[in-house]
Design a protein around this motif. Sequence first.
Motif, PDB file in Angstrom:
ATOM      1  N   MET A   1       0.672  -1.295  -0.176  1.00 57.91           N
ATOM      2  CA  MET A   1      -0.033   0.011  -0.032  1.00 57.91           C
ATOM      3  C   MET A   1       0.997   1.200   0.079  1.00 57.91           C
ATOM      4  O   MET A   1       1.934   1.285   0.643  1.00 57.91           O
ATOM      5  N   GLY A   2       0.442   2.290  -0.695  1.00 55.67           N
ATOM      6  CA  GLY A   2       1.120   3.668  -0.550  1.00 55.67           C
ATOM      7  C   GLY A   2       0.215   4.743  -0.681  1.00 55.67           C
ATOM      8  O   GLY A   2      -1.112   4.417  -0.866  1.00 55.67           O
ATOM      9  N   THR A   3       0.373   6.122  -0.789  1.00 56.97           N
ATOM     10  CA  THR A   3      -0.487   7.019  -0.669  1.00 56.97           C
ATOM     11  C   THR A   3      -0.117   7.969  -1.974  1.00 56.97           C
ATOM     12  O   THR A   3       1.193   8.015  -2.441  1.00 56.97           O
ATOM     13  N   GLU A   4      -1.036   8.598  -2.520  1.00 53.75           N
ATOM     14  CA  GLU A   4      -0.862   9.404  -3.749  1.00 53.75           C
ATOM     15  C   GLU A   4       0.283  10.409  -3.327  1.00 53.75           C
ATOM     16  O   GLU A   4       0.378  11.041  -2.362  1.00 53.75           O
ATOM     17  N   GLY A   5       1.239  10.507  -4.189  1.00 55.74           N
ATOM     18  CA  GLY A   5       2.299  11.377  -4.379  1.00 55.74           C
ATOM     19  C   GLY A   5       3.424  10.860  -3.611  1.00 55.74           C
ATOM     20  O   GLY A   5       4.571  11.336  -3.436  1.00 55.74           O
ATOM     21  N   GLY A   6       3.441   9.665  -3.049  1.00 52.95           N
ATOM     22  CA  GLY A   6       4.579   9.191  -2.190  1.00 52.95           C
ATOM     23  C   GLY A   6       5.141   7.956  -2.994  1.00 52.95           C
ATOM     24  O   GLY A   6       4.639   7.537  -4.067  1.00 52.95           O
ATOM     25  N   PRO A   7       5.875   7.212  -2.190  1.00 54.00           N
ATOM     26  CA  PRO A   7       6.825   6.013  -3.035  1.00 54.00           C
ATOM     27  C   PRO A   7       6.104   4.692  -2.422  1.00 54.00           C
ATOM     28  O   PRO A   7       5.345   4.694  -1.112  1.00 54.00           O
TER      29      PRO A   7
ATOM     30  N   THR B   1       7.462   5.747  -7.144  1.00 53.29           N
ATOM     31  CA  THR B   1       7.734   6.950  -6.572  1.00 53.29           C
ATOM     32  C   THR B   1       6.446   7.807  -7.300  1.00 53.29           C
ATOM     33  O   THR B   1       5.867   7.527  -8.471  1.00 53.29           O
ATOM     34  N   HIS B   2       6.173   8.712  -6.634  1.00 51.87           N
ATOM     35  CA  HIS B   2       4.979   9.931  -7.168  1.00 51.87           C
ATOM     36  C   HIS B   2       3.946   8.925  -7.432  1.00 51.87           C
ATOM     37  O   HIS B   2       3.258   9.360  -8.671  1.00 51.87           O
ATOM     38  N   LEU B   3       3.248   8.213  -6.639  1.00 47.75           N
ATOM     39  CA  LEU B   3       2.286   7.250  -6.938  1.00 47.75           C
ATOM     40  C   LEU B   3       0.963   8.239  -7.264  1.00 47.75           C
ATOM     41  O   LEU B   3       0.681   9.309  -6.722  1.00 47.75           O
ATOM     42  N   THR B   4       0.243   7.503  -8.173  1.00 47.17           N
ATOM     43  CA  THR B   4      -1.164   8.113  -8.685  1.00 47.17           C
ATOM     44  C   THR B   4      -2.203   7.198  -8.436  1.00 47.17           C
ATOM     45  O   THR B   4      -1.671   5.812  -8.473  1.00 47.17           O
ATOM     46  N   ALA B   5      -3.471   7.665  -8.459  1.00 44.38           N
ATOM     47  CA  ALA B   5      -4.463   6.496  -8.488  1.00 44.38           C
ATOM     48  C   ALA B   5      -4.745   5.635  -9.358  1.00 44.38           C
ATOM     49  O   ALA B   5      -4.736   4.359  -9.151  1.00 44.38           O
ATOM     50  N   GLU B   6      -4.107   6.150 -10.646  1.00 40.95           N
ATOM     51  CA  GLU B   6      -4.036   5.154 -11.737  1.00 40.95           C
ATOM     52  C   GLU B   6      -2.925   3.935 -11.766  1.00 40.95           C
ATOM     53  O   GLU B   6      -3.117   2.750 -12.241  1.00 40.95           O
TER      54      GLU B   6
END
Length: 582
Positions: free
Chosen positions: A364-370, A431-436
């Motif tokens: 699991m990660g969060t949007e914008g994070g790695p 890195t820089h995760l997005t919802a997609e």
Amino acid sequence: MQQQEVHLGGTWVVQVADVPVATKKVVKGPGVEDGPRRGLLSVQCRYKPGWEAYVKYWCKGPQWSSCAIQVKTNGDEEEKKEGRFSIKDDQCRRIFTVTMENLWESDAGSYWCGIERTGKDLKDGVWVTVGPDVAKPLMPEDVSFQDLPAPLPSWSPRVFKLPVGGTLVMQCQYRAGEEASRKFWCRGARWSNCVQVFATAHVGAQAVRHGRVTLRDSPQERMLFVTMEQLEEGDAGHLCLKGPGSVTGTTGGSVNVQCQYEEVYKGYNKYWCRGKYDTACNKIVETEGEAKEKRNGRVTIRDHAENLTLTVTMENLNADDAGSYWCRIQTVWILDVLSYDPSVNVNVSVWPGCVTLSGPRVVMGTEGGPLSVQCRYAEKYKDNDKYWCREPSVRPCDKIVRTSKSEREKQRGRVSIRDDPAQLSFTVTMTHLTAEDEGVYWCGIFVTLISDPKLLDPTFPVAVLVFPGCSTMRGPSAVTGREGGSLTVKCDYDPGYEKYVKWWCRGAAWGPCRILVKTTGSEQEVKNDRISIKDCQEDRTFTVIMELLRKDDADVYWCGIEKTGTDLGAKVKVSVDPEDRE
């Protein structure tokens, strides 16, 4: 005055004056209550409308008719105290609360919630039990199996992704000895200045409701249940520290844990500890001052201030390493058991050494994070190429990034892969995760026909979940103005960002949006053509005004805060209605 006929016990009674009707169960207690020896017990007794101004009391004895009154009110809301007993009547909520202090075994027995009236008093029985002594905070060596709550499933996110109109149910475990304490639910980026949304009304309150929020305290389970119903977009909030929830490694291998924190914690020490409770966990390794990397035995911690993450690496794993751990931020220089340092739980699982290829089932990660994924492989694949691919409708899947024997580390865009043959593992970092980015991926090993003609590539599926990032910024989801007129957008932000530069940009995608106007980090208004921006730091709100609106101004815009690493932003859809023509 009103005359009422009341049927009581087979006879009819004519009741005159404004005395409430004595229907069944006018007063109701909890039935059974348990308190700790030498501790505190609070009992809530509820009653029906019309009995607010009557005297309430608490009495002890197996028989109602002969019980001994311990304490009683004067018919008002003033708290009354008799020795170790106190009573307070909340007439607005129609609840009176009895508190028993410094409990002993002799206090156990039958009690009664009572309302004094002419004729036969109203009552309801309560059985009180007295358990073991008030416990000290649980330390690892004190914890027995039965002391521990059932662990959260390894897939349970610390970030909840729920639909508008849905319901959130969350449980918060607390330590023995806190059963009678007041519980509350607050919102905000930091514990020290979070805004209290709702609290139990007093010590020992068991279930209370305020609007769409309900708090239910279960002292027997030592659990506070929070329910938020009919969720709205404005309910979105965040914790100030995020982690993967769970990680998995194999014996002899290693695991990497990445926890993301907010900019306000950039200069604080970070640490990794083990234990069921964050306030009583055993500290393993901690960063100190300017030393951003520290090692203790097989465990290393690194603070990456540039992207607001800390990474913990546990090497040469064995079965005993499996358990509950915490990423924590040291903010208060007193005993951790008394502090409320930001923390996030990470459950570490250790599997037996892999036969072919293994990895975590979910990350699991969060949007914008790695996020990082570590996959373990068998010795015979030490020299094979490793890859990371995303599940398509049919296999083989499209390889995103791939190593080679000559290049053990490769990067492609936001995704990198690093093969560590010495540890028989390879690590993928996004890195820089997005919802997609959310979806099913595969760790894979490239097997040529020459090396293994009977096999397809060994692969292992990994589900990647991406949750919304920290809602440090909030703005309206949509605003509308009229052609030729103006519109105003107000964006709020959390404490700690007052002196940061704020901006307004245009574009459907967050990354490449075009900044139209920005502040200087002060409260001075800045204007660029038809758009102005002004930051009110005292209210933690900045205002954007767009004037002389045109049809082609309709688009997606963003409120933003400029900071090191990934900027903070909130999406705003701007619509422009046609000009009124008389």
